[in-house]
Structure formats: structure tokens, C-alpha cells
Scaffold this motif. Structure first.
Motif, PDB file in Angstrom:
ATOM      1  N   MET A 117      11.064 -54.198 -24.647  1.00 36.71           N
ATOM      2  CA  MET A 117      11.171 -53.745 -23.249  1.00 36.71           C
ATOM      3  C   MET A 117       9.842 -53.991 -22.531  1.00 36.71           C
ATOM      4  O   MET A 117       8.786 -53.609 -23.030  1.00 36.71           O
ATOM      5  N   GLY A 118       9.893 -54.660 -21.390  1.00 38.08           N
ATOM      6  CA  GLY A 118       8.677 -54.953 -20.645  1.00 38.08           C
ATOM      7  C   GLY A 118       8.274 -53.801 -19.744  1.00 38.08           C
ATOM      8  O   GLY A 118       8.824 -52.701 -19.808  1.00 38.08           O
ATOM      9  N   LEU A 119       7.316 -54.068 -18.895  1.00 35.29           N
ATOM     10  CA  LEU A 119       6.808 -53.062 -17.966  1.00 35.29           C
ATOM     11  C   LEU A 119       7.834 -52.789 -16.865  1.00 35.29           C
ATOM     12  O   LEU A 119       8.346 -53.715 -16.241  1.00 35.29           O
ATOM     13  N   GLU A 120       8.111 -51.522 -16.622  1.00 33.46           N
ATOM     14  CA  GLU A 120       9.034 -51.116 -15.556  1.00 33.46           C
ATOM     15  C   GLU A 120       8.307 -50.212 -14.579  1.00 33.46           C
ATOM     16  O   GLU A 120       7.596 -49.290 -14.985  1.00 33.46           O
ATOM     17  N   LEU A 121       8.484 -50.482 -13.286  1.00 32.09           N
ATOM     18  CA  LEU A 121       7.941 -49.616 -12.245  1.00 32.09           C
ATOM     19  C   LEU A 121       9.108 -49.028 -11.464  1.00 32.09           C
ATOM     20  O   LEU A 121       9.947 -49.763 -10.942  1.00 32.09           O
ATOM     21  N   TYR A 122       9.146 -47.714 -11.404  1.00 31.02           N
ATOM     22  CA  TYR A 122      10.205 -46.987 -10.699  1.00 31.02           C
ATOM     23  C   TYR A 122       9.670 -46.651  -9.312  1.00 31.02           C
ATOM     24  O   TYR A 122       8.748 -45.831  -9.167  1.00 31.02           O
ATOM     25  N   LEU A 123      10.261 -47.272  -8.295  1.00 29.68           N
ATOM     26  CA  LEU A 123       9.681 -47.240  -6.950  1.00 29.68           C
ATOM     27  C   LEU A 123      10.740 -47.059  -5.872  1.00 29.68           C
ATOM     28  O   LEU A 123      11.897 -47.448  -6.052  1.00 29.68           O
ATOM     29  N   ASP A 124      10.302 -46.511  -4.756  1.00 27.49           N
ATOM     30  CA  ASP A 124      11.039 -46.575  -3.495  1.00 27.49           C
ATOM     31  C   ASP A 124       9.990 -46.903  -2.444  1.00 27.49           C
ATOM     32  O   ASP A 124       9.031 -46.144  -2.259  1.00 27.49           O
ATOM     33  N   LEU A 125      10.151 -48.019  -1.761  1.00 24.61           N
ATOM     34  CA  LEU A 125       9.109 -48.491  -0.853  1.00 24.61           C
ATOM     35  C   LEU A 125       8.996 -47.678   0.437  1.00 24.61           C
ATOM     36  O   LEU A 125       8.129 -47.955   1.271  1.00 24.61           O
ATOM     37  N   LEU A 126       9.838 -46.643   0.586  1.00 25.62           N
ATOM     38  CA  LEU A 126       9.606 -45.690   1.677  1.00 25.62           C
ATOM     39  C   LEU A 126       8.396 -44.811   1.362  1.00 25.62           C
ATOM     40  O   LEU A 126       7.821 -44.182   2.237  1.00 25.62           O
ATOM     41  N   SER A 127       8.042 -44.771   0.086  1.00 27.07           N
ATOM     42  CA  SER A 127       6.923 -43.954  -0.389  1.00 27.07           C
ATOM     43  C   SER A 127       5.625 -44.748  -0.339  1.00 27.07           C
ATOM     44  O   SER A 127       5.549 -45.876  -0.830  1.00 27.07           O
ATOM     45  N   GLN A 128       4.589 -44.139   0.247  1.00 24.82           N
ATOM     46  CA  GLN A 128       3.292 -44.805   0.374  1.00 24.82           C
ATOM     47  C   GLN A 128       2.703 -45.218  -0.986  1.00 24.82           C
ATOM     48  O   GLN A 128       2.316 -46.379  -1.157  1.00 24.82           O
ATOM     49  N   PRO A 129       2.606 -44.303  -1.970  1.00 28.05           N
ATOM     50  CA  PRO A 129       2.032 -44.701  -3.264  1.00 28.05           C
ATOM     51  C   PRO A 129       2.847 -45.793  -3.962  1.00 28.05           C
ATOM     52  O   PRO A 129       2.278 -46.634  -4.664  1.00 28.05           O
ATOM     53  N   CYS A 130       4.156 -45.782  -3.760  1.00 28.86           N
ATOM     54  CA  CYS A 130       4.992 -46.843  -4.340  1.00 28.86           C
ATOM     55  C   CYS A 130       4.645 -48.192  -3.727  1.00 28.86           C
ATOM     56  O   CYS A 130       4.607 -49.212  -4.428  1.00 28.86           O
ATOM     57  N   ARG A 131       4.404 -48.210  -2.425  1.00 34.24           N
ATOM     58  CA  ARG A 131       4.039 -49.471  -1.768  1.00 34.24           C
ATOM     59  C   ARG A 131       2.699 -49.976  -2.290  1.00 34.24           C
ATOM     60  O   ARG A 131       2.512 -51.176  -2.490  1.00 34.24           O
ATOM     61  N   ALA A 132       1.744 -49.066  -2.505  1.00 33.83           N
ATOM     62  CA  ALA A 132       0.436 -49.473  -3.036  1.00 33.83           C
ATOM     63  C   ALA A 132       0.600 -50.130  -4.398  1.00 33.83           C
ATOM     64  O   ALA A 132       0.015 -51.191  -4.669  1.00 33.83           O
ATOM     65  N   LEU A 133       1.409 -49.533  -5.253  1.00 35.15           N
ATOM     66  CA  LEU A 133       1.647 -50.080  -6.589  1.00 35.15           C
ATOM     67  C   LEU A 133       2.351 -51.435  -6.529  1.00 35.15           C
ATOM     68  O   LEU A 133       1.975 -52.379  -7.234  1.00 35.15           O
ATOM     69  N   TYR A 134       3.367 -51.514  -5.687  1.00 37.14           N
ATOM     70  CA  TYR A 134       4.139 -52.749  -5.545  1.00 37.14           C
ATOM     71  C   TYR A 134       3.240 -53.893  -5.077  1.00 37.14           C
ATOM     72  O   TYR A 134       3.254 -54.992  -5.646  1.00 37.14           O
TER      73      TYR A 134
END
Length: 244
Positions: free
Chosen positions: A1-18
Motif C-alpha cells: 500500500m502506497g502513501l494515501e492523503l485523506y483530503l478535502d480541498l475546502l480545508s485550508q490545511p488540506c490545500r497546503a498538503l495537496y
């Protein structure tokens, strides 16, 4: 299993990570967790993050919560260019200083304006009292002045001549009030120039792609939000409003 990022781009910290992962060509699987549908509160997601918050990371059997911790994990694991989190002691301290300060200041006041201007009227069906909007806008303006005078000063970026995690985290937060219809860059030329430099450093197209959803947040309607989440938001926002 590779790296998974659980995100919603409405969220500021999620956008930073993305943006950080994409601009550094870090391979990951995008796991979309739709906040407005309450997907972060499901039993399945709690197996990844019992705190029921995004972003979250899963790397094999290892899971990690909290956006700053995830950013640093990615920077170290993938040995991203030094400027993101400098090895120089004092430059790194500048990044740490901003990341320590921003939570209750830029993040706190920017989120409050977004919630007040976009979510509160959506939940109550009532227009925002002008004095309330004026108050939360002034709170944000105070920390924006502090940001310019203390952290940005006359430098191209927070830690000096190159972009760092501090700049990326700062800018995605400042886009939240913009998504609510408050263009805080309009009368702040120094801030506007810094924004241009940050966008160019990560790639304008990538930055715009990550912010497409939040910049349309003004069009959000109650039927797009899960009913149980509406009640949760309503309780939290009205509690916040009563304390101010």
C-alpha cells in the motif's frame, strides 16, 4: 500500500498538503473525504483518524494526523528541497515561529470570517448583522497587520529569499476569507506581491486548481450539507456567536 492523503480541498490545511505534495512530485493517492457530506465522521474514516478531522495520512500501516506534522513528515521522508524547511538554524526557527503563531491568529481569524460570512447565514437563514461582520473583519485586519510587520517585513518570503512551509501555510489560510468574498489583498500591495511570489513558486495552475472549490464557496446551499452536520455547525456557530 502506497502513501494515501485523506483530503478535502475546502480545508485550508488540506490545500497546503495537496499543493506541497504535488509541487514536489511526491507520489500519493488522493482519498477525497467530503466534509460537507460528513464523511470525516464515518466509522471507516475513524480507522485512519480517530479525531475525525482532515487532513490525515496513511503510509502503509502508519497513520498520522495534524497538517503541520504531515507536512514535516513528507518533507523529511521525500527529502524535499532545503528551502521548504531550512537546515539553517535561524531560518528554520523563523518557519517554526510562524507555524506556532498562525493557529489562533491568521487561521483563527480567517476561519471565523469565513464561517460568519458564509456558513452562519446559510444555517440560520438570517442575514449577518453588519456590526457582527465589521467586528470579525476588524479582528482579521489586526492579525494581517501583525503578519506584514512581524513576519513578512520587507523580505520576499517569511524565512528570507525562498519559499518555505510557512509561506504556503499562510497563503492557503488567507484564501479562506477571499472565498467568503473579502479580498484582503486588494488594498495591501506588499501582501499582494508576496501572494504572487508564492503562487509562482508552487505553480499558478496548481494553486488555482487547489482553490477552485473554496473560491466558489459563496454559492454553497444548505441542501449540499449533510443534515446532521448542519445541526453540528449550527450549534457550534451559535455558541461562538453568543460568546462575542
Amino acid at each position: 500500500m502506497g502513501l494515501e492523503l485523506y483530503l478535502d480541498l475546502l480545508s485550508q490545511p488540506c490545500r497546503a498538503l495537496y499543493i506541497f505534495a504535488r509541487s514536489n512530485n511526491i507520489p500519493f493517492e488522493f482519498k477525497h473525504v467530503e466534509l460537507m457530506k460528513g464523511q470525516h465522521r464515518t466509522e471507516e474514516f475513524q480507522k485512519v483518524n480517530i479525531l475525525m478531522k482532515v487532513p490525515a495520512l496513511r503510509d502503509g500501516s502508519f497513520t498520522l494526523a495534524e497538517s503541520i506534522a504531515i507536512l514535516l513528515y513528507l518533507a523529511r521522508k521525500f527529502k524535499t528541497p532545503d528551502h521548504w524547511y531550512p537546515s539553517d538554524l535561524q531560518k528554520r526557527a523563523r518557519v517554526d515561529e510562524y507555524l506556532s503563531w498562525q493557529h489562533v491568529n491568521i487561521r483563527g481569524k480567517g476561519s471565523k470570517l469565513f464561517l460568519t460570512k458564509v456558513l452562519l447565514p446559510l444555517l440560520t437563514g438570517q442575514p449577518i448583522p453588519p456590526e457582527k461582520l465589521e467586528s470579525v473583519t476588524e479582528e482579521l485586519n489586526i492579525v494581517l497587520k501583525q503578519f506584514e510587520e512581524k513576519f513578512l517585513q520587507d523580505k520576499p518570503f517569511i524565512a528570507g529569499s525562498e519559499i518555505s512551509l510557512a509561506d504556503l501555510v499562510a497563503l492557503v489560510e488567507l484564501m479562506q476569507p477571499v472565498g467568503a468574498g473579502y479580498d484582503l489583498f486588494e488594498e495591501r500591495p506588499k501582501l499582494a506581491e508576496w501572494r504572487r511570489r508564492v503562487e509562482e513558486a508552487v505553480g499558478k495552475q496548481l494553486f488555482q486548481e487547489a482553490h477552485e472549490g473554496i473560491l466558489n464557496a459563496k454559492n454553497l446551499t444548505a441542501d449540499k450539507v449533510a443534515p446532521e452536520l448542519l445541526e453540528h455547525f449550527k450549534h457550534q456557530l451559535l455558541k461562538q456567536a453568543s460568546q462575542n
